[in-house]
Design a protein around this motif. Structure first.
Motif, short mmCIF file in Angstrom:
data_model
loop_
_atom_site.label_atom_id
_atom_site.label_comp_id
_atom_site.label_asym_id
_atom_site.label_seq_id
_atom_site.Cartn_x
_atom_site.Cartn_y
_atom_site.Cartn_z
N UNK A 106 0.16 15.18 1.43
CA UNK A 106 -0.78 15.69 2.42
C UNK A 106 -1.53 16.93 1.91
N UNK A 107 -0.78 17.97 1.55
CA UNK A 107 -1.42 19.21 1.10
C UNK A 107 -2.26 18.96 -0.14
N UNK A 108 -3.49 19.42 -0.12
CA UNK A 108 -4.39 19.22 -1.25
C UNK A 108 -5.12 17.90 -1.23
N UNK A 109 -4.69 16.97 -0.36
CA UNK A 109 -5.34 15.66 -0.28
C UNK A 109 -6.26 15.54 0.92
N UNK A 110 -6.03 16.37 1.94
CA UNK A 110 -6.82 16.32 3.17
C UNK A 110 -7.28 17.73 3.54
N UNK A 111 -8.48 17.79 4.12
CA UNK A 111 -9.03 19.08 4.57
C UNK A 111 -8.11 19.67 5.63
N UNK A 112 -7.76 20.94 5.46
CA UNK A 112 -6.78 21.60 6.32
C UNK A 112 -7.39 22.83 6.98
N UNK A 113 -7.08 23.00 8.26
CA UNK A 113 -7.53 24.17 9.02
C UNK A 113 -6.36 24.76 9.76
N UNK A 114 -6.18 26.09 9.66
CA UNK A 114 -5.15 26.74 10.46
C UNK A 114 -5.71 26.94 11.86
N UNK A 115 -4.94 26.57 12.86
CA UNK A 115 -5.40 26.68 14.25
C UNK A 115 -4.95 28.01 14.83
N UNK A 116 -5.85 28.64 15.57
CA UNK A 116 -5.52 29.87 16.28
C UNK A 116 -5.16 29.47 17.71
N UNK A 117 -3.89 29.52 18.04
CA UNK A 117 -3.42 29.06 19.35
C UNK A 117 -3.48 30.16 20.41
N UNK A 118 -4.03 31.30 20.05
CA UNK A 118 -4.06 32.44 21.00
C UNK A 118 -5.48 32.67 21.51
N UNK A 119 -6.19 31.59 21.82
CA UNK A 119 -7.57 31.72 22.30
C UNK A 119 -7.60 31.71 23.80
#
Length: 71
Positions: A58-71
């Protein structure tokens, strides 16, 4: 919000999947991986080592975004 399945892993807390997007909650935060085939997400859920599977497939194979869950 996506349904998250708790998993047994030293680093991965829970896994969710929907609309070709894989959601992975780590002890360090929540990330989404785009355009992940359903078969790959299912293999991750069934993997003996979730962390190893994430690192190998998975890592390095797919575009990854960290989600900000404090919105």
């Amino acid at each position: 919000m996506i349904n998250m399945t708790p998993v047994e892993s030293s680093n991965v807390v829970a896994i969710g999947y929907g609309d070709n997007t894989l959601y992975v909650k780590y002890s360090s935060g929540m990330y989404k991986y785009d355009n992940v085939p359903k078969e790959v997400a299912e293999k991750l859920l069934n993997a003996d080592s979730k962390g190893r599977f994430m690192n190998d497939y998975i890592k390095g194979s797919y575009n990854c975004t960290k989600l900000n869950l404090h919105q």
